[in-house]
Design an enzyme around this catalytic site. Structure first.
Site, PDB file in Angstrom:
ATOM      1  N   ASP A 140       0.845  -1.193   0.000  1.00  0.00           N
ATOM      2  CA  ASP A 140       0.000   0.000   0.000  1.00  0.00           C
ATOM      3  C   ASP A 140       0.885   1.249   0.000  1.00  0.00           C
ATOM      4  OD1 ASP A 140      -2.957   1.054   0.656  1.00  0.00           O
ATOM      5  OD2 ASP A 140      -1.503   2.276   1.753  1.00  0.00           O
ATOM      6  N   TYR A 170       3.287   9.779  -0.744  1.00  0.00           N
ATOM      7  CA  TYR A 170       4.347   9.190   0.074  1.00  0.00           C
ATOM      8  C   TYR A 170       5.717   9.395  -0.576  1.00  0.00           C
ATOM      9  CZ  TYR A 170       0.432   6.617   2.299  1.00  0.00           C
ATOM     10  OH  TYR A 170      -0.743   6.260   2.916  1.00  0.00           O
ATOM     11  N   LYS A 193      -2.605   5.863  -4.592  1.00  0.00           N
ATOM     12  CA  LYS A 193      -3.724   6.784  -4.328  1.00  0.00           C
ATOM     13  C   LYS A 193      -3.481   8.128  -4.994  1.00  0.00           C
ATOM     14  CE  LYS A 193      -3.632   4.720   0.306  1.00  0.00           C
ATOM     15  NZ  LYS A 193      -2.238   4.637   0.743  1.00  0.00           N
ATOM     16  N   HIS A 250      -7.484   9.504  -2.222  1.00  0.00           N
ATOM     17  CA  HIS A 250      -6.811   9.448  -0.919  1.00  0.00           C
ATOM     18  C   HIS A 250      -7.653  10.085   0.197  1.00  0.00           C
ATOM     19  CE1 HIS A 250      -2.466   9.200   0.804  1.00  0.00           C
ATOM     20  NE2 HIS A 250      -3.334   9.016   1.756  1.00  0.00           N
TER      21      HIS A 250
HETATM   22  P1  NDP Z   1       0.587   1.657  11.848  1.00  0.00           P
HETATM   23  O1  NDP Z   1      -0.597   1.564  12.724  1.00  0.00           O
HETATM   24  O2  NDP Z   1       0.886   0.580  10.865  1.00  0.00           O
HETATM   25  O3  NDP Z   1       1.824   1.856  12.834  1.00  0.00           O
HETATM   26  C1  NDP Z   1       3.132   1.972  12.374  1.00  0.00           C
HETATM   27  C2  NDP Z   1       4.011   2.129  13.624  1.00  0.00           C
HETATM   28  O4  NDP Z   1       3.979   0.922  14.390  1.00  0.00           O
HETATM   29  C3  NDP Z   1       5.436   2.399  13.287  1.00  0.00           C
HETATM   30  O5  NDP Z   1       5.929   3.313  14.261  1.00  0.00           O
HETATM   31  C4  NDP Z   1       6.125   1.042  13.463  1.00  0.00           C
HETATM   32  O6  NDP Z   1       7.464   1.247  13.843  1.00  0.00           O
HETATM   33  C5  NDP Z   1       5.295   0.418  14.554  1.00  0.00           C
HETATM   34  N1  NDP Z   1       5.186  -1.060  14.485  1.00  0.00           N
HETATM   35  C6  NDP Z   1       4.875  -1.815  13.409  1.00  0.00           C
HETATM   36  N2  NDP Z   1       4.847  -3.112  13.734  1.00  0.00           N
HETATM   37  C7  NDP Z   1       5.140  -3.195  15.047  1.00  0.00           C
HETATM   38  C8  NDP Z   1       5.288  -4.283  15.972  1.00  0.00           C
HETATM   39  N3  NDP Z   1       5.096  -5.536  15.589  1.00  0.00           N
HETATM   40  N4  NDP Z   1       5.612  -3.987  17.259  1.00  0.00           N
HETATM   41  C9  NDP Z   1       5.795  -2.706  17.660  1.00  0.00           C
HETATM   42  N5  NDP Z   1       5.666  -1.645  16.838  1.00  0.00           N
HETATM   43  C10 NDP Z   1       5.362  -1.894  15.541  1.00  0.00           C
HETATM   44  O7  NDP Z   1       0.512   3.095  11.132  1.00  0.00           O
HETATM   45  P2  NDP Z   1       0.584   3.586   9.624  1.00  0.00           P
HETATM   46  O8  NDP Z   1       0.186   5.005   9.628  1.00  0.00           O
HETATM   47  O9  NDP Z   1       1.885   3.291   8.999  1.00  0.00           O
HETATM   48  O10 NDP Z   1      -0.551   2.761   8.872  1.00  0.00           O
HETATM   49  C11 NDP Z   1      -0.298   1.632   8.034  1.00  0.00           C
HETATM   50  C12 NDP Z   1      -0.426   2.011   6.579  1.00  0.00           C
HETATM   51  O11 NDP Z   1      -1.718   2.558   6.305  1.00  0.00           O
HETATM   52  C13 NDP Z   1       0.517   3.126   6.125  1.00  0.00           C
HETATM   53  O12 NDP Z   1       1.854   2.733   6.020  1.00  0.00           O
HETATM   54  C14 NDP Z   1      -0.132   3.526   4.816  1.00  0.00           C
HETATM   55  O13 NDP Z   1       0.146   2.583   3.810  1.00  0.00           O
HETATM   56  C15 NDP Z   1      -1.612   3.475   5.210  1.00  0.00           C
HETATM   57  N6  NDP Z   1      -2.098   4.796   5.633  1.00  0.00           N
HETATM   58  C16 NDP Z   1      -3.083   5.390   4.878  1.00  0.00           C
HETATM   59  C17 NDP Z   1      -3.617   6.608   5.216  1.00  0.00           C
HETATM   60  C18 NDP Z   1      -4.686   7.189   4.388  1.00  0.00           C
HETATM   61  O14 NDP Z   1      -5.022   8.375   4.584  1.00  0.00           O
HETATM   62  N7  NDP Z   1      -5.261   6.461   3.462  1.00  0.00           N
HETATM   63  C19 NDP Z   1      -3.137   7.359   6.391  1.00  0.00           C
HETATM   64  C20 NDP Z   1      -2.117   6.657   7.144  1.00  0.00           C
HETATM   65  C21 NDP Z   1      -1.653   5.426   6.773  1.00  0.00           C
HETATM   66  P3  NDP Z   1       8.743   0.708  12.995  1.00  0.00           P
HETATM   67  O15 NDP Z   1       8.555   1.098  11.554  1.00  0.00           O
HETATM   68  O16 NDP Z   1       9.899   1.380  13.649  1.00  0.00           O
HETATM   69  O17 NDP Z   1       8.748  -0.782  13.202  1.00  0.00           O
END
Ligand code: NDP
Length: 280
Positions: free
Chosen positions: A49, A54, A79, A112
């Site tokens: 995704d 991004y 998106k 988006h």
């Molecule tokens: P998430 O809820 O996926 O959280 C990501 C955070 O969690 C990062 O800080 C990561 O740290 C940490 N993390 C991931 N796995 C673990 C684990 N197993 N244990 C502990 N910490 C963990 O947030 P996102 O905002 O990234 O959402 C996921 C995806 O959704 C995005 O990447 C994007 O593709 C999409 N998105 C879409 C939006 C929209 O408007 N359509 C808005 C926001 C996101 P680290 O990387 O250091 O491991």
């Protein structure tokens, strides 16, 4: 598409299948993103995704090209950004994304944000219908659409969105918007499935106990809950060991009591922007 090994898939209203778990790459810099996506593909992720905004579509494309994985075994979403919305600009935005990704088509193209103050999401939806008909994207959908935005495009358009991708995590479960989409066969995707790390999951009542009960981490319990809720989910991690952890959720099941414990965590706590305010 071929079902990724030991994972689950959902059927879209187009008839296509989407791997229910993927990797998200929001806030992954272009210079790190190729390594992140390559690690994910190596571990068995088959759903990516990304988004124009991004600024890492080229890196995603390089990782895909270098993986050697047949195109039809991958599910790629991107998106259209708010400033590209419009009946005369949407096609060029998708072409730019495709060029950066190095792909002939994507599997899913989303609006988006509705960006209601721009007043262009309905005409953008009609443009996306044409792009789908032309084969530049296999499916089309929306993101951050509230019930009223969904209703407006359902009324104006002739294609029902395959997906609505919204903020969704244990403290913010989005029952109302899911309720509007479900009768139309619109699958909900959860963004920020782990709350984006903006609150401490360990403080959610009962989550620690579920992790102990199932011998899993709290993040694995939350992701498993998303899977059993029937939503698609793509946690972001730049760390390979966490990517592996997040993928390792297909060997256990939450029972009805566990699911009730999860449902009770909904406090209506949004961690991101309200869709009406996302007009950047
Ligand atoms: P998430 O809820 O996926 O959280 C990501 C955070 O969690 C990062 O800080 C990561 O740290 C940490 N993390 C991931 N796995 C673990 C684990 N197993 N244990 C502990 N910490 C963990 O947030 P996102 O905002 O990234 O959402 C996921 C995806 O959704 C995005 O990447 C994007 O593709 C999409 N998105 C879409 C939006 C929209 O408007 N359509 C808005 C926001 C996101 P680290 O990387 O250091 O491991």
């Amino acid at each position: 598409m071929k079902t990724p090994e030991n994972q689950s898939v959902l059927s879209l209203n187009t008839g296509a299948e989407i791997p229910q778990l993927g990797i998200g790459v929001f806030k992954v810099d272009d210079d790190e993103c190729e390594r992140v996506v390559s690690d994910a593909l190596e571990l068995g992720y088959r759903h990516i995704d990304t988004a124009m905004i991004y600024r890492n579509e080229a890196a995603v494309g390089r990782a895909i090209a270098n993986s050697g994985i047949p195109r039809d075994e991958l599910f790629v979403t991107t998106k259209i950004w708010n400033s590209d919305q419009g009946k005369d600009t949407a096609a060029a935005a998708l072409e730019t994304s495709l060029e950066l990704l190095g792909l002939d088509s994507v599997d899913l193209y989303l609006i988006h944000w509705p960006a209601p103050l721009r007043e262009k999401y309905v005409e953008t939806w009609l443009a996306l219908e044409e792009l789908a008909a032309a084969g530049r994207t296999a499916a089309i959908g929306v993101s951050n659409f509230e019930p009223e935005h969904l209703e407006n495009i359902l009324e104006a358009g002739s294609v029902v969105p395959a997906i609505n991708q919204v903020e969704l995590h244990p403290a913010f479960q989005q029952r109302a918007v899911r309720h509007v989409g479900e009768p139309h066969g619109i699958i909900t995707e959860a963004w920020g499935p782990l709350g984006q790390g903006k609150y401490d999951l360990a403080e959610l009542p009962g989550l620690g106990d579920l992790a102990t009960k199932h011998g899993k981490t709290i993040q694995q319990i939350v992701l498993r809950w998303h899977i059993q809720e029937g939503v698609a989910v793509f946690p972001k991690s730049v760390r390979k060991e966490r990517m592996a952890e997040n993928l390792d959720i297909f060997d256990f099941e939450l029972d009805a009591n566990d699911m009730n414990t999860m449902v009770a965590m909904d406090s209506g706590r949004r961690v991101g922007t309200h869709p009406d305010d996302g007009n950047w």
